[in-house]
Design a protein around this motif. Structure first.
Motif, PDB file in Angstrom:
ATOM      1  N   VAL A 185     -11.528  -0.730  -8.749  1.00 57.74           N
ATOM      2  CA  VAL A 185     -10.078  -0.596  -8.581  1.00 57.74           C
ATOM      3  C   VAL A 185      -9.546   0.101  -9.830  1.00 57.74           C
ATOM      4  O   VAL A 185      -9.438  -0.498 -10.898  1.00 57.74           O
ATOM      5  CB  VAL A 185      -9.407  -1.975  -8.401  1.00 57.74           C
ATOM      6  CG1 VAL A 185      -7.905  -1.810  -8.221  1.00 57.74           C
ATOM      7  CG2 VAL A 185     -10.010  -2.710  -7.214  1.00 57.74           C
ATOM      8  N   ALA A 186      -9.243   1.389  -9.677  1.00 52.49           N
ATOM      9  CA  ALA A 186      -8.905   2.229 -10.833  1.00 52.49           C
ATOM     10  C   ALA A 186      -7.421   2.530 -10.846  1.00 52.49           C
ATOM     11  O   ALA A 186      -6.920   3.302 -10.026  1.00 52.49           O
ATOM     12  CB  ALA A 186      -9.714   3.524 -10.789  1.00 52.49           C
ATOM     13  N   GLY A 187      -6.697   1.913 -11.788  1.00 49.88           N
ATOM     14  CA  GLY A 187      -5.259   2.128 -11.902  1.00 49.88           C
ATOM     15  C   GLY A 187      -4.919   3.542 -12.319  1.00 49.88           C
ATOM     16  O   GLY A 187      -5.789   4.320 -12.749  1.00 49.88           O
ATOM     17  N   ALA A 188      -3.643   3.894 -12.213  1.00 47.19           N
ATOM     18  CA  ALA A 188      -3.184   5.238 -12.573  1.00 47.19           C
ATOM     19  C   ALA A 188      -3.555   5.565 -14.016  1.00 47.19           C
ATOM     20  O   ALA A 188      -3.354   4.758 -14.917  1.00 47.19           O
ATOM     21  CB  ALA A 188      -1.669   5.331 -12.393  1.00 47.19           C
ATOM     22  N   GLY A 189      -4.132   6.749 -14.214  1.00 46.82           N
ATOM     23  CA  GLY A 189      -4.455   7.216 -15.560  1.00 46.82           C
ATOM     24  C   GLY A 189      -5.612   6.504 -16.217  1.00 46.82           C
ATOM     25  O   GLY A 189      -5.790   6.576 -17.435  1.00 46.82           O
ATOM     26  N   VAL A 248     -14.161   4.006  -5.187  1.00 44.14           N
ATOM     27  CA  VAL A 248     -13.107   3.956  -6.191  1.00 44.14           C
ATOM     28  C   VAL A 248     -11.755   4.146  -5.507  1.00 44.14           C
ATOM     29  O   VAL A 248     -11.614   5.018  -4.647  1.00 44.14           O
ATOM     30  CB  VAL A 248     -13.277   5.074  -7.236  1.00 44.14           C
ATOM     31  CG1 VAL A 248     -12.231   4.942  -8.340  1.00 44.14           C
ATOM     32  CG2 VAL A 248     -14.664   5.059  -7.834  1.00 44.14           C
ATOM     33  N   GLY A 249     -10.778   3.341  -5.886  1.00 48.16           N
ATOM     34  CA  GLY A 249      -9.455   3.511  -5.306  1.00 48.16           C
ATOM     35  C   GLY A 249      -8.438   2.618  -5.984  1.00 48.16           C
ATOM     36  O   GLY A 249      -8.781   1.807  -6.846  1.00 48.16           O
ATOM     37  N   ASP A 250      -7.181   2.770  -5.590  1.00 46.56           N
ATOM     38  CA  ASP A 250      -6.106   1.986  -6.179  1.00 46.56           C
ATOM     39  C   ASP A 250      -5.073   1.648  -5.099  1.00 46.56           C
ATOM     40  O   ASP A 250      -4.351   2.535  -4.640  1.00 46.56           O
ATOM     41  CB  ASP A 250      -5.433   2.786  -7.302  1.00 46.56           C
ATOM     42  CG  ASP A 250      -4.347   1.985  -8.009  1.00 46.56           C
ATOM     43  OD1 ASP A 250      -4.259   0.767  -7.773  1.00 46.56           O
ATOM     44  OD2 ASP A 250      -3.597   2.585  -8.801  1.00 46.56           O
ATOM     45  N   PRO A 251      -5.004   0.386  -4.676  1.00 54.99           N
ATOM     46  CA  PRO A 251      -4.017   0.009  -3.650  1.00 54.99           C
ATOM     47  C   PRO A 251      -2.587   0.323  -4.056  1.00 54.99           C
ATOM     48  O   PRO A 251      -1.729   0.536  -3.204  1.00 54.99           O
ATOM     49  CB  PRO A 251      -4.215  -1.506  -3.500  1.00 54.99           C
ATOM     50  CG  PRO A 251      -5.581  -1.777  -4.022  1.00 54.99           C
ATOM     51  CD  PRO A 251      -5.819  -0.765  -5.102  1.00 54.99           C
ATOM     52  N   ARG A 252      -2.317   0.363  -5.362  1.00 55.45           N
ATOM     53  CA  ARG A 252      -0.973   0.684  -5.835  1.00 55.45           C
ATOM     54  C   ARG A 252      -0.555   2.098  -5.429  1.00 55.45           C
ATOM     55  O   ARG A 252       0.626   2.421  -5.411  1.00 55.45           O
ATOM     56  CB  ARG A 252      -0.900   0.587  -7.364  1.00 55.45           C
ATOM     57  CG  ARG A 252      -1.363  -0.730  -7.979  1.00 55.45           C
ATOM     58  CD  ARG A 252      -1.427  -0.572  -9.498  1.00 55.45           C
ATOM     59  NE  ARG A 252      -2.070  -1.669 -10.182  1.00 55.45           N
ATOM     60  CZ  ARG A 252      -3.378  -1.771 -10.401  1.00 55.45           C
ATOM     61  NH1 ARG A 252      -4.198  -0.844  -9.951  1.00 55.45           N
ATOM     62  NH2 ARG A 252      -3.874  -2.795 -11.061  1.00 55.45           N
ATOM     63  N   GLN A 253      -1.552   2.941  -5.157  1.00 58.68           N
ATOM     64  CA  GLN A 253      -1.268   4.347  -4.853  1.00 58.68           C
ATOM     65  C   GLN A 253      -1.627   4.707  -3.410  1.00 58.68           C
ATOM     66  O   GLN A 253      -1.898   5.871  -3.108  1.00 58.68           O
ATOM     67  CB  GLN A 253      -2.021   5.248  -5.825  1.00 58.68           C
ATOM     68  CG  GLN A 253      -1.639   5.013  -7.278  1.00 58.68           C
ATOM     69  CD  GLN A 253      -2.329   5.962  -8.231  1.00 58.68           C
ATOM     70  OE1 GLN A 253      -2.061   7.150  -8.265  1.00 58.68           O
ATOM     71  NE2 GLN A 253      -3.257   5.425  -9.018  1.00 58.68           N
ATOM     72  N   ILE A 266      -9.607  -1.091   1.639  1.00 55.96           N
ATOM     73  CA  ILE A 266      -9.905  -1.405   0.235  1.00 55.96           C
ATOM     74  C   ILE A 266      -9.593  -2.868  -0.058  1.00 55.96           C
ATOM     75  O   ILE A 266     -10.328  -3.536  -0.786  1.00 55.96           O
ATOM     76  CB  ILE A 266      -9.147  -0.468  -0.740  1.00 55.96           C
ATOM     77  CG1 ILE A 266      -9.672  -0.657  -2.170  1.00 55.96           C
ATOM     78  CG2 ILE A 266      -7.648  -0.660  -0.687  1.00 55.96           C
ATOM     79  CD1 ILE A 266      -9.179   0.400  -3.146  1.00 55.96           C
ATOM     80  N   LEU A 267      -8.524  -3.398   0.553  1.00 52.91           N
ATOM     81  CA  LEU A 267      -8.163  -4.798   0.305  1.00 52.91           C
ATOM     82  C   LEU A 267      -9.210  -5.763   0.845  1.00 52.91           C
ATOM     83  O   LEU A 267      -9.426  -6.838   0.285  1.00 52.91           O
ATOM     84  CB  LEU A 267      -6.809  -5.104   0.938  1.00 52.91           C
ATOM     85  CG  LEU A 267      -5.597  -4.357   0.389  1.00 52.91           C
ATOM     86  CD1 LEU A 267      -4.343  -4.727   1.157  1.00 52.91           C
ATOM     87  CD2 LEU A 267      -5.412  -4.653  -1.099  1.00 52.91           C
TER      88      LEU A 267
END
Length: 637
Positions: free
Chosen positions: A165-169, A402-407, A420-421
């Motif tokens: 889970v890779a957050g922004a930046g 790799v992904g980010d649920p926030r995005q 992803i969840l």
């Protein structure tokens, strides 16, 4: 009475409090405006309509008293976005809106499901670094130097199923490339047995260039579509009775001309009927034609992706909406006929036909030892089905996603954040690694980002960027003044030596970009406009300022970012550049539309490295800018 009892039993569960709004609309027996509805829900006894109509005697009176006005407005807008509440004008006063519960809202009361679609803390677990891993990090310091512990774990972890889970930046592309390098150089992996899947050609090319610079060749780096096309080029004869090829832009135009001719319809008449005057503003006829054509093909691909037969989706609509929907449905049916006659396949066909191929003859499925998937929060059902077939072919394959649920911002296009969840539910004994350190944005911007999605209850991102950052929100009396301000600020930045390609102007809709682009052209400021329409992209030149819709800019970054039009009309978006696509997809229930709009705002502000300008015109800014975020502003004009 059964419905009332069901809601009474909910108890203190804030994720389901939206149900009280639906029930209130059921209980109030006359058309109700937003201010009265909010006053009723918070228990405002000073409201004359509450007293006059004895509304204080109803069960749901003051049921949401612990919420603020803006929070309840957000809930109402969410229900409108998800077609559970309908708004309409009062006869004789088109500016006054009243609200009513829809059939879908009634069904939600009986069987609540919207709350299940919220992203809520499902992946928020601390990444544990074991003593054994710390020893390995030291032994591999020559290779892992410069990475943080979570990144190091993502690079060398050996669990056969890993979700990062890779957050922004947080450096996810660098981690992906480094993991491939580790597999090849230190795990003796055969590069020809590694498949890396990205979502865009640009991301694919960047990964290829990085690996070549490391001396690694042979890794199969693909998009889902490029992978599928290669399979069909090799084995298509096993499922096709005649030769087929991918539809080109020219093919689309030819097919469109035939489809329109079959209806005795010309393109100018169709676009004039399809678009509103506001949507036509500042667009050339060929631009409108292109959007119309792409919308038709998007509707075709949408029905294919849902494995549904394309049908007349005008049922239940009225007036111009009904006529437009009937016209588009007929055009799309004619287009499908043309595609079959000419032996053409579109992007959705590529994946669906590859799935059909693999199911028909398992010998055609390639065997990989490692599969890596980027942007996993944006996968859809077809892509998951394709991945599952590849995994079933070699059950010992190492899967790293790799992904980010926030995005996650492409639910409207069929993507499903649930994949992803629910990764852990599907793969059981997997490893989840959280990359939460942001190397892009200054501390103030990162904290601002965290507050914008605090309802998701995910782990906060931490800034590792030592540079100072600035956030300003600017209110204007008109859009004209807003565009003038943005243009003048850009000019000042460039005059002071900042390259134009360090500047982004982001908006929710295409119209705003077109208006602003005219200003920049008149001021001779070099720029490129990027939108999320399915058309041939315009290439940016070095030094160009970028004007973009937020969907089109995901994954990129700039020193200075302007987010324009930060009103409640745009965040969450009330308008559409593609009206019939919205109509065709009205029944979609896989995602929470208002939550996705909030994530879209998060994506916009998370592009900024040093300076973030939020501008709007009118009385109110979007409620996505909450009280905690306001406290962090450098200036408010």
């Amino acid at each position: 009475m059964e419905k009332e009892d069901a809601i009474k039993e909910l108890g203190p569960n804030e994720d389901m409090d939206y149900l009280y709004i639906l029930r209130a609309l059921n209980e109030i027996r006359f058309p109700v405006g937003k201010n009265l509805l909010i006053g009723f829900l918070i228990g405002d006894m000073k409201n004359q309509s509450v007293i006059k109509n004895d509304l204080f005697t109803l069960h749901t009176f003051k049921s949401l008293r612990r919420y603020s006005d803006s929070e309840i407005r957000s809930m109402i807008d969410n229900l409108i976005a998800n077609s559970m509440v309908d708004s309409s004008s009062i006869i004789g006063n088109k500016f006054a809106q009243v609200y009513a519960i829809t059939q879908k809202g009634q069904e939600e009361l009986m069987t609540p499901s919207l709350y299940k679609k919220k992203i809520s803390n499902q992946l928020d677990s601390e990444t544990v670094i074991t003593d054994r891993e710390k020893v390995l990090f030291k032994e591999l310091d020559f290779f892992l130097s410069g990475f943080n512990d979570e990144q190091k774990k993502a690079i060398i972890m050996q669990n056969p199923r890993i979700l990062c889970v890779a957050g922004a930046g947080s450096g996810k592309t660098t981690v992906l490339v480094k993991r491939i390098e580790f597999l090849v150089k230190y795990q003796s992996a055969n590069p020809h047995k590694i498949l890396a899947i990205t979502f865009t050609r640009k991301a694919r090319q960047e990964m290829e260039h990085r690996l070549i610079a490391l001396g690694i060749t042979g890794v199969q780096i693909e998009t889902f579509n490029s992978f599928s096309e290669k399979m069909l080029q090799r084995f298509g004869h096993l499922i096709y009775s005649s030769q087929k090829r991918v539809m080109s832009y020219t093919d689309k135009i030819i097919a469109m001309n035939f489809a329109m001719a079959a209806m005795n319809l010309d393109m100018d008449s169709a676009t004039n009927k399809y678009f509103t005057d506001n949507q036509k503003k500042n667009k050339e006829p060929n631009q409108l034609n292109n959007i119309f054509m792409n919308d038709c093909f998007s509707v075709i691909e949408y029905f294919k992706s849902k494995k549904e037969k394309l049908h007349d989706f005008s049922v239940g609509l009225n007036g111009e909406e009904r006529e437009n929907a009937k016209m588009i449905a007929k055009v799309c049916q004619n287009l499908e006929t043309q595609m079959k006659m000419q032996g053409l396949r579109d992007y959705t066909d590529q994946i669906l036909d590859t799935i059909e191929l693999f199911n028909k003859d398992g010998r055609t499925i390639p065997i990989f030892d490692s599969i890596l998937v980027d942007e996993y929060q944006d996968v859809n059902a077809m892509q998951i089905e394709l991945l599952d077939l590849l995994i079933q072919k070699n059950k010992s394959v190492n899967l790293f996603v790799v992904g980010d649920p926030r995005q996650s911002i492409f639910g409207w296009r069929g993507s499903n954040v649930g994949y992803i969840l629910n990764f852990k539910d599907k793969f059981g004994n997997c490893e989840i690694i959280n990359l939460f350190r942001n190397y892009r944005s200054g501390d103030k911007i990162v904290k601002f980002m965290n507050h914008s999605i605090e309802s998701m209850k995910m782990q906060d991102i931490e800034s590792c960027n030592p540079n100072d950052s600035t956030i300003k929100i600017i209110d204007f009396s008109s859009e004209d003044m807003e565009w003038s301000f943005v243009m003048n600020e850009i000019k000042k930045l460039i005059d002071n030596g900042m390259p134009g390609d360090n500047i982004f102007v982001l908006s929710r809709t295409n119209r705003q970009l077109n208006d602003l682009s005219q200003r920049l052209r008149a001021a001779q400021i070099p720029h490129v406009v990027k939108t999320d329409e399915l058309k041939r992209p315009t290439e940016a030149r070095i030094g160009d300022v970028t004007l973009a819709t937020i969907h089109a800019i995901k994954g990129l970054e700039a020193k200075v970012v302007f987010v324009i039009g930060c009103t409640e009309q745009n965040f969450p978006c009330k308008a559409s550049d593609h009206p019939v696509i919205e109509i065709a997809k009205m029944g979609i229930t896989e995602y929470d539309k208002e939550e996705e709009e909030k994530r879209l705002f998060y994506v916009a502000i998370s592009r900024a490295k040093e300076k973030l300008y939020l501008s709007y015109s009118g009385k109110k800014h979007t409620y996505f800018i909450n009280d905690e975020m306001k406290k962090m502003l450098n200036d408010w004009f």
